[in-house]
Every structure is written in structure tokens, then in C-alpha cells.
Design an enzyme around this catalytic site. Structure first.
Site, PDB file in Angstrom:
ATOM      1  N   LEU A 173       0.865  -1.175   0.000  1.00  8.85           N
ATOM      2  CA  LEU A 173       0.000   0.000   0.000  1.00  8.85           C
ATOM      3  C   LEU A 173       0.905   1.230   0.000  1.00  8.85           C
ATOM      4  O   LEU A 173       2.013   1.189   0.533  1.00  8.85           O
ATOM      5  CB  LEU A 173      -0.885   0.039   1.259  1.00  8.85           C
ATOM      6  CG  LEU A 173      -1.968  -1.023   1.400  1.00  8.85           C
ATOM      7  CD1 LEU A 173      -2.665  -0.858   2.749  1.00  8.85           C
ATOM      8  CD2 LEU A 173      -2.990  -0.912   0.277  1.00  8.85           C
ATOM      9  N   ASP A 174       0.405   2.310  -0.570  1.00 13.98           N
ATOM     10  CA  ASP A 174       1.160   3.556  -0.502  1.00 13.98           C
ATOM     11  C   ASP A 174       1.422   3.940   0.944  1.00 13.98           C
ATOM     12  O   ASP A 174       0.651   3.587   1.847  1.00 13.98           O
ATOM     13  CB  ASP A 174       0.382   4.695  -1.163  1.00 13.98           C
ATOM     14  CG  ASP A 174       0.260   4.534  -2.662  1.00 13.98           C
ATOM     15  OD1 ASP A 174       1.110   3.848  -3.251  1.00 13.98           O
ATOM     16  OD2 ASP A 174      -0.686   5.096  -3.231  1.00 13.98           O
TER      17      ASP A 174
END
Length: 347
Positions: A173-174
Site C-alpha cells: 500500500l502507498d
């Protein structure tokens, strides 16, 4: 598998590079300083080295290190000539001078070390765990973030992580996206999870706040590629130039912020390209609230993109049980969500 790096065939068993095999259980004790890793090396400048730049000359003394790393060591004060510190890489040497350098490990070599941290695990057994990642936590070491990552925490959490590709991480995930991530704890689990990801058999659902009025469901099927102008961004692309990507978007409520509509949306991923939801919503005229990279201005107290991986469904790689897990909205997004009176994730 995620909004960032889901369909990653390269995350399978074949990616178990030597750099990820960081040693035995003794390596999992936290280390404050790593000065013991440094090596001192020295030599006298011969006639051929007279007038040569210090950084260039050092590449002959320590050829296993890049010139950039040697320049950084010079600037840190790790090099002395005739007993005096030199901090300029362009310093010109004289024949007969004695040069000594303290060779410290590169940042990359330090990256795969255990760091004890608190991880919010919503599910765990001997084969895998599912983490509710907070916004601000980087998943994998990279330039600018060589420590304090989820990988470092996993290496400290269970010793077998050191034997697995990327400590068992099979998707990302970012940094500023919160929510659910699954991590394998054995090679068998990592391999099976990677295959599920590649086959698009993992179900991912996100909650987001986006600018504009979204009152009807819509589907975005725009291929994605690296932005040709800015390498830190992704962009929509013609089908023959990008990777296929699909996002389904469902409305959950609309509010107003200073006279501008803001919509709460439920996003279902069918692929997991880098920045997929962020780019697809921006392309549709609905950039995420506080997504500075893609033009979403801050609002509702949000200082990071208003995106949360709220639900994750997959087949347990060993027991073959169908698992569906949820993560509640974190405090910042929950407060913003309540302010516009939006509905929650549907059952």
C-alpha cells in the site's frame, strides 16, 4: 493485491534474492548503532595518483563501493589524509600522502534489519498474518526510507521472515494509504498468496473521500503506465501502451466543504496497479481529498490522501478456508467521514 502493487508476478518464489536472507535469529536483536560494521582501510598515494580527485582515487582502494557512496563517506568525515579529515570529494591528492577511510555499510545493506514495532494484526496464524497498516508507514525499504518500514517490523516479529522474499510481503500500500495487507509467514504461504494475486482471486475494497458529486455507480477501465513526465506518478494510457486496470466505484454519500461537494465512495479493485484508485478517480474528475500528488486539495482535517483499504477477501493458502477481513476507518478518516454524514461499507 493492493492499490499500489497488486498483480506482482515478481513477488513469487523466484524473487528470493540473497539480499533478503539477512541471517539467523541473532540478527533480530535491535541495534542502536552499527559502528561495528565499519572497516578501516588505508594506502599511500603513488605517483599515478598525484593530482587525482579523492573520490575517484578511493574507487581503487574500495572498488566494492559505488563512487556515490564513497562521496557520502567523505562528506561525513570518514576520510583523513595525513591524519587530517577531508570532507570534499573533489580534494586533489599529492603523491606520498597517506589516505585512510572508514568504510561504513551502504544504506541499502542496513535496510534489511529487524526493528521492533507495534503492528495491528487483525488476523494471524502460523502461516500468515493480516496487518491493518497505519497511514505514514512505508511498506518496503527504498531510497529515503531505508528503515522504519513494515518489512523491518516483520523481521523483528518472527524469525522465519528473514528466509522469505521481502519478509513475506506479497503486495504493498502507498505510505499514506491505510488499511489491510496480507503477509505470508512461510514460503508455501507466500507462494500460494502470490499465485492468488496473479490470478486476481483476491478481493479488495476501499473507502475514499473524493472531490465532486458522485451519485451513481460507475466503472473505470483505463490502462495505466508510469507518467512520462513525472516518474513519481502514474497516468492513464492507451491500451497498447499501459497495463489493463479496472476500478468499480459506488456512492456512499455526498457532503459539502466550503460550498464544494465531497463524495464518500466505495471502490472495488479488479486489478492492483500502482496508484490505481488515485489515478482512476482523478481521471474521472474526482481526485481524492488531500491527494497532493494528483491534485486533490486538503479538506475535512485530512493531511494525507483519504483512502483506506477496508475489506480484504482471499482463500487461506494452507487450510483453503475463505477469509474476509475488515479494518475500521482510522481516526482521521473516520472524523472526515462523519462530517459529511456518509454511509459505511456495505455488507
Amino acid at each position: 493485491m493492493s492499490e499500489v502493487d497488486g498483480d506482482a508476478a515478481g513477488w513469487s518464489q523466484g524473487t528470493m534474492d540473497a539480499e533478503y536472507r539477512v541471517g539467523g535469529q541473532d540478527d533480530f536483536e535491535p541495534e542502536a548503532e552499527e559502528t561495528s560494521d565499519a572497516e578501516r582501510r588505508g594506502a599511500e598515494v603513488d605517483a599515478a595518483g598525484h593530482g587525482e580527485r579523492l573520490d575517484r582515487w578511493l574507487t581503487g582502494l574500495a572498488p566494492e563501493f559505488s563512487r556515490n557512496h564513497l562521496q557520502a563517506l567523505i562528506e561525513r568525515g570518514c576520510v583523513v589524509t595525513d591524519g587530517k579529515p577531508v570532507t570534499k570529494p573533489a580534494h586533489k591528492l599529492r603523491a606520498g600522502q597517506r589516505v585512510e577511510i572508514e568504510l561504513q555499510p551502504t544504506d541499502e545493506s542496513r535496510a534489511f534489519r529487524a526493528e521492533v514495532m507495534t503492528l495491528d494484526c487483525v488476523y494471524e496464524d502460523e502461516h500468515l498474518l493480516v496487518v491493518d497498516k497505519p497511514a505514514g508507514l512505508v511498506v518496503h525499504p527504498a531510497p529515503g526510507n531505508w528503515s522504519g518500514t513494515l518489512m523491518n517490523g516483520l523481521l523483528a516479529r518472527h524469525p522465519l521472515a528473514a528466509t522469505l522474499p521481502r519478509a513475506g510481503i506479497v503486495h504493498r500500500l502507498d505510505k499514506d494509504t491505510s488499511g489491510l495487507m496480507v503477509v505470508g509467514k512461510t514460503l508455501e504461504a507466500v507462494t500460494a498468496l502470490s499465485r492468488q494475486i496473479a490470478a486476481r482471486e483476491v478481493h479488495r475494497e476501499y473507502l475514499a473521500l473524493a472531490w465532486g458529486r458522485v451519485e451513481e455507480a460507475f466503472v473505470v477501465k483505463q490502462a495505466l503506465r508510469r507518467d512520462p513526465v513525472s516518474r513519481v506518478k502514474m497516468a492513464v494510457a492507451p491500451a497498447n501502451l499501459g497495463k489493463p486496470a479496472r476500478t468499480d466505484v459506488f456512492p456512499l454519500g455526498v457532503g459539502e466543504v466550503q460550498g464544494r461537494p465531497v463524495s464518500a465512495v466505495h471502490c472495488v479493485l479488479h486489478t492492483g496497479r500502482t496508484h490505481q484508485i488515485r489515478v482512476h478517480l482523478t481521471h474521472s474528475g474526482h481526485p481524492l481529498v488531500a491527494d497532493a500528488l494528483y491534485g486533490g486539495v486538503p479538506a475535512l482535517g485530512m493531511s494525507r490522501q483519504a483512502l483506506h483499504a477496508a475489506r480484504l477477501g482471499f482463500t487461506h493458502p494452507i487450510t483453503h478456508e475463505a477469509l474476509t477481513l475488515r479494518a475500521p476507518l482510522p481516526a482521521d478518516l473516520a472524523a472526515a467521514w462523519a462530517e459529511i454524514g456518509a454511509a459505511g461499507l456495505p455488507d
